[in-house]
Design an enzyme around this catalytic site. Structure first.
Site, PDB file in Angstrom:
ATOM      1  N   CYS A 185       2.247  29.668 -39.037  1.00 45.44           N
ATOM      2  CA  CYS A 185       1.061  28.806 -38.896  1.00 45.44           C
ATOM      3  C   CYS A 185       1.065  27.634 -39.867  1.00 45.44           C
ATOM      4  CB  CYS A 185      -0.221  29.622 -39.063  1.00 45.44           C
ATOM      5  SG  CYS A 185      -0.453  30.816 -37.740  1.00 45.44           S
ATOM      6  N   HIS A 204      -8.176  17.172 -28.170  1.00 47.54           N
ATOM      7  CA  HIS A 204      -6.979  16.357 -28.391  1.00 47.54           C
ATOM      8  C   HIS A 204      -6.982  15.712 -29.776  1.00 47.54           C
ATOM      9  CE1 HIS A 204      -6.461  17.065 -24.132  1.00 47.54           C
ATOM     10  NE2 HIS A 204      -5.180  16.768 -24.318  1.00 47.54           N
ATOM     11  N   GLU A 221      -8.621  31.822 -29.894  1.00 47.08           N
ATOM     12  CA  GLU A 221      -7.431  31.016 -30.138  1.00 47.08           C
ATOM     13  C   GLU A 221      -6.316  31.342 -29.147  1.00 47.08           C
ATOM     14  OE1 GLU A 221      -6.072  30.058 -34.335  1.00 47.08           O
ATOM     15  OE2 GLU A 221      -4.474  31.414 -33.701  1.00 47.08           O
TER      16      GLU A 221
END
Length: 141
Positions: free
Chosen positions: A37, A78, A125
């Site tokens: 991550c 985005h 997620e």
């Protein structure tokens, strides 16, 4: 669909509103303890927001669903979460994202005459991993 199953929160409000939405964003956790991550990667986050209240506005809403979507989707879709000011001093983990979404929504709700409250924010997620953020009683005062 498993993504539409959410833990329920118990409350005494007469009305409960739930809004699902999603957005795509990238993030990274700049710490070697974060493993993979720490490299920038993206997710399509699925969000569920629960709002409660006893009074409706003159139109009969706790809050317009569209206002909730616009508030969160336009902010994060985005984008790179690390670039947002709210993540300048903290890592944009799913837990912190859920907390920030709650803060953004609760700030808007505090301005409404009918005084609804954001009871829960769930941020999914991946299909197998999600976080639920629930404010403390003091947070709702």
């Amino acid at each position: 669909m498993m993504q539409q199953f959410y833990p329920q929160i118990h409350h005494d409000y007469r009305f409960e509103l739930n809004k699902d939405m999603h957005f795509s964003a990238a993030h990274f956790i700049p710490n070697e303890d974060a493993g993979k991550c720490q490299v920038m990667h993206g997710h399509t986050y699925f969000i569920n927001v629960t709002i409660g209240g006893n009074e409706l506005d003159p139109l009969g809403f706790l809050i317009d669903f569209k206002q909730l979507k616009d508030l969160i989707h336009k902010k994060y879709d985005h984008s790179v979460l690390n670039d947002h000011p709210e993540f300048q001093h903290t890592f944009p983990t799913t837990e912190r994202l859920a907390e920030q979404i709650w803060k953004s929504i609760q700030d808007v709700l505090r301005t409404r005459d009918n005084r609804p409250v954001c009871l829960q924010v769930i941020v999914r997620e991946t299909p197998t991993s999600y976080v639920a953020y629930r404010p403390s009683r003091e947070d709702l005062l």
